[in-house]
Design a protein around this motif. Structure first.
Motif, PDB file in Angstrom:
ATOM      1  N   LEU A   1       0.822  -1.210   0.000  1.00 60.70           N
ATOM      2  CA  LEU A   1       0.000   0.000   0.000  1.00 60.70           C
ATOM      3  C   LEU A   1       0.858   1.263   0.000  1.00 60.70           C
ATOM      4  N   LEU A   2       2.037   1.200   0.601  1.00 60.20           N
ATOM      5  CA  LEU A   2       2.906   2.382   0.662  1.00 60.20           C
ATOM      6  C   LEU A   2       3.364   2.828  -0.717  1.00 60.20           C
ATOM      7  N   ASP A   3       3.333   1.932  -1.694  1.00 58.81           N
ATOM      8  CA  ASP A   3       3.738   2.280  -3.058  1.00 58.81           C
ATOM      9  C   ASP A   3       2.554   2.704  -3.921  1.00 58.81           C
ATOM     10  N   ASP A   4       1.363   2.738  -3.356  1.00 57.48           N
ATOM     11  CA  ASP A   4       0.149   3.082  -4.093  1.00 57.48           C
ATOM     12  C   ASP A   4      -0.092   4.595  -3.996  1.00 57.48           C
ATOM     13  N   PRO A   5      -0.128   5.289  -5.132  1.00 52.29           N
ATOM     14  CA  PRO A   5      -0.348   6.738  -5.089  1.00 52.29           C
ATOM     15  C   PRO A   5      -1.687   7.127  -4.456  1.00 52.29           C
ATOM     16  N   ARG A   6      -2.662   6.237  -4.492  1.00 48.74           N
ATOM     17  CA  ARG A   6      -3.953   6.533  -3.859  1.00 48.74           C
ATOM     18  C   ARG A   6      -3.805   6.621  -2.348  1.00 48.74           C
ATOM     19  N   ALA A   7      -2.918   5.783  -1.778  1.00 47.29           N
ATOM     20  CA  ALA A   7      -2.671   5.828  -0.341  1.00 47.29           C
ATOM     21  C   ALA A   7      -2.009   7.149   0.033  1.00 47.29           C
TER      22      ALA A   7
ATOM     23  N   ALA B   1      -2.289   9.970  -1.527  1.00 48.71           N
ATOM     24  CA  ALA B   1      -3.305  11.020  -1.638  1.00 48.71           C
ATOM     25  C   ALA B   1      -4.267  10.985  -0.449  1.00 48.71           C
ATOM     26  N   HIS B   2      -4.576   9.791   0.040  1.00 47.01           N
ATOM     27  CA  HIS B   2      -5.530   9.627   1.130  1.00 47.01           C
ATOM     28  C   HIS B   2      -4.958  10.079   2.472  1.00 47.01           C
ATOM     29  N   ASP B   3      -3.702   9.721   2.747  1.00 44.99           N
ATOM     30  CA  ASP B   3      -3.096  10.012   4.051  1.00 44.99           C
ATOM     31  C   ASP B   3      -1.602  10.266   3.880  1.00 44.99           C
ATOM     32  N   PRO B   4      -1.248  11.432   3.349  1.00 54.05           N
ATOM     33  CA  PRO B   4       0.164  11.697   3.042  1.00 54.05           C
ATOM     34  C   PRO B   4       1.087  11.681   4.257  1.00 54.05           C
ATOM     35  N   VAL B   5       0.621  12.136   5.397  1.00 54.80           N
ATOM     36  CA  VAL B   5       1.484  12.175   6.581  1.00 54.80           C
ATOM     37  C   VAL B   5       1.877  10.762   7.000  1.00 54.80           C
ATOM     38  N   THR B   6       0.895   9.884   7.113  1.00 53.33           N
ATOM     39  CA  THR B   6       1.176   8.508   7.535  1.00 53.33           C
ATOM     40  C   THR B   6       2.009   7.766   6.498  1.00 53.33           C
ATOM     41  N   VAL B   7       1.644   7.888   5.235  1.00 50.52           N
ATOM     42  CA  VAL B   7       2.362   7.162   4.181  1.00 50.52           C
ATOM     43  C   VAL B   7       3.807   7.647   4.087  1.00 50.52           C
ATOM     44  N   ASN B   8       4.027   8.941   4.128  1.00 51.49           N
ATOM     45  CA  ASN B   8       5.403   9.444   4.056  1.00 51.49           C
ATOM     46  C   ASN B   8       6.227   9.020   5.262  1.00 51.49           C
ATOM     47  N   ARG B   9       5.623   9.006   6.459  1.00 57.16           N
ATOM     48  CA  ARG B   9       6.338   8.546   7.654  1.00 57.16           C
ATOM     49  C   ARG B   9       6.730   7.080   7.508  1.00 57.16           C
TER      50      ARG B   9
ATOM     51  N   ARG C   1       7.067   5.368   4.740  1.00 57.07           N
ATOM     52  CA  ARG C   1       8.076   5.231   3.688  1.00 57.07           C
ATOM     53  C   ARG C   1       9.461   5.549   4.219  1.00 57.07           C
ATOM     54  N   ARG C   2       9.573   6.602   5.053  1.00 57.95           N
ATOM     55  CA  ARG C   2      10.872   6.958   5.643  1.00 57.95           C
ATOM     56  C   ARG C   2      11.390   5.831   6.531  1.00 57.95           C
ATOM     57  N   VAL C   3      10.514   5.250   7.341  1.00 59.93           N
ATOM     58  CA  VAL C   3      10.912   4.141   8.210  1.00 59.93           C
ATOM     59  C   VAL C   3      11.381   2.955   7.368  1.00 59.93           C
ATOM     60  N   ARG C   4      10.644   2.637   6.317  1.00 60.69           N
ATOM     61  CA  ARG C   4      11.010   1.518   5.449  1.00 60.69           C
ATOM     62  C   ARG C   4      12.357   1.770   4.782  1.00 60.69           C
ATOM     63  N   GLU C   5      12.577   2.985   4.287  1.00 65.29           N
ATOM     64  CA  GLU C   5      13.845   3.310   3.634  1.00 65.29           C
ATOM     65  C   GLU C   5      15.017   3.226   4.604  1.00 65.29           C
TER      66      GLU C   5
END
Length: 85
Positions: free
Chosen positions: A55-61, A63-71, A73-77
């Motif tokens: 889901l973290l690679d889905d642009p819809r996610a 768009a839906h919750d940028p703060v959570t998804v970006n956080r 993604r940073r943890v995963r990276e």
């Protein structure tokens, strides 16, 4: 509503939105999140993290919750960097 039902035009189904909602919360202690994943989503923790990672690679996610998804993604990276280095 079914799993495929979308909300607010984000394009995400209920399950995808629920995955992000779990990650938005803070959890009181070890095991609380995993217990909630089993009880509320009916998923094993392993399956939950597989779905969340995709889901973290889905642009819809994003768009839906940028703060959570970006956080997340940073943890995963950061974890990937530690494994490589």
């Amino acid at each position: 509503m079914t799993e495929e039902t979308v909300d607010g035009g984000s394009g995400l189904g209920e399950r995808e939105q629920a995955l992000l909602a779990v990650e938005r919360r803070s959890w009181p202690g070890p095991g609380a999140k995993e217990r909630a994943v089993r009880e509320r989503l009916g998923l094993s923790p392993t399956r939950y993290y597989q779905l969340l990672n995709a889901l973290l690679d889905d642009p819809r996610a994003l768009a839906h919750d940028p703060v959570t998804v970006n956080r997340l993604r940073r943890v995963r990276e950061e974890k990937q960097r530690r494994r490589e280095g």
